[in-house]
Write an enzyme that holds these catalytic residues in place. Structure first.
Site, PDB file in Angstrom:
ATOM      1  N   LYS A 197       0.909   4.085  -2.902  1.00 28.68           N
ATOM      2  CA  LYS A 197       0.538   5.471  -2.619  1.00 28.68           C
ATOM      3  C   LYS A 197       1.694   6.436  -2.893  1.00 28.68           C
ATOM      4  O   LYS A 197       1.482   7.570  -3.338  1.00 28.68           O
ATOM      5  CB  LYS A 197       0.069   5.596  -1.172  1.00 28.68           C
ATOM      6  N   TYR A 236       0.821  -1.207   0.000  1.00 25.59           N
ATOM      7  CA  TYR A 236       0.000   0.000   0.000  1.00 25.59           C
ATOM      8  C   TYR A 236       0.862   1.268   0.000  1.00 25.59           C
ATOM      9  O   TYR A 236       0.605   2.216  -0.749  1.00 25.59           O
ATOM     10  CB  TYR A 236      -0.904  -0.031   1.226  1.00 25.59           C
TER      11      TYR A 236
END
Length: 243
Positions: free
Chosen positions: A148, A144
């Site tokens: 991001k 993640y």
């Protein structure tokens, strides 16, 4: 607006509609967009729900074509679709990695590639990508965090490439936001959501968790005419300067 069925995406869709924008709400299934679309219409706005897997180029193209036919050429794009597959690195599977990177990065790429053609033709456009404070690193989120952080580089590159056509690109990096997704995290930890929020809020200078509406307010600015000289930026909406 991708990932618009609930949480941050739903709040952004409703805020943009309140700003006078027609809103296309994309999520995995058209049925799942019903609440958001209904709320926009109930408030007097114009909205359509579209089902699409943002990792599939054919579905993305079909979704954009439907938006064009029902609402007109899209000039604002909010890339919000995302998933979590949290795990420590030594436990993380290849599917955990690939699925998170695909939805966040490939999805944003495919959506932006499809929409920018209409923005270039209009000589005006706004792209808002949802990053996260996790881009700075977070235990159990290597997939993640990488995705991001990648969105931030993607955003800055878009700003350079598309700026000459009157298109801005910016990213919002939320801190902890109270949503159904974070409620699920509390359940995994065996905590009530209220206790979880209280614990998290102790580390936030303003003393509370974020709300989807906090993020929607930032998206509203980035999507506005007034943001024409703001591009390539990452705004940490995190309740303090930690970011």
């Amino acid at each position: 607006m991708t990932g618009g069925a609930r949480g941050i995406g739903a709040a952004v869709a409703r805020r943009l509609a309140a700003d006078g924008r027609d809103v296309a709400v994309l999520d995995l299934t058209e049925e799942s967009t019903g609440d958001t679309v209904g709320a926009v219409r109930a408030a007097g706005g114009r909205a359509v729900g579209v089902g699409a897997d943002v990792t599939r180029a054919d579905q993305v193209q079909a979704a954009v074509e439907r938006v064009v036919s029902e609402l007109g050429p899209p000039t604002i794009l909010v890339n919000n679709a995302g998933i979590l597959r949290d795990s420590l690195l030594f436990r993380m599977t290849e599917d955990d990695w690939d699925s998170v990177v695909a939805v966040h990065l490939r999805g944003a790429f495919l959506m932006t590639r499809a929409v920018q053609a209409h923005q270039v033709e209009a000589r005006w456009g706004r792209i808002v990508n949802l990053s996260s404070i996790s881009a700075l690193g977070n235990r159990g989120q290597t997939n993640y965090a990488a995705a991001k952080a990648g969105l931030q580089g993607f955003t800055k590159s878009l700003a350079i490439e598309l700026g000459p056509f009157g298109i801005t690109a910016n990213a919002i990096a939320p801190g902890f936001v109270a949503t159904e997704m974070t409620r699920a995290t509390a359940q995994r930890l065996g905590m009530t959501f209220e206790d979880f929020l209280a614990r998290v809020s102790q580390d936030i200078p303003v003393g509370r968790a974020g709300t989807p509406q906090d993020i929607a307010a930032a998206a509203s600015f980035f999507a506005s005419d007034e943001a024409s000289f703001t591009s390539g930026q990452v705004l940490y909406v995190a309740g303090g300067p930690k970011a």
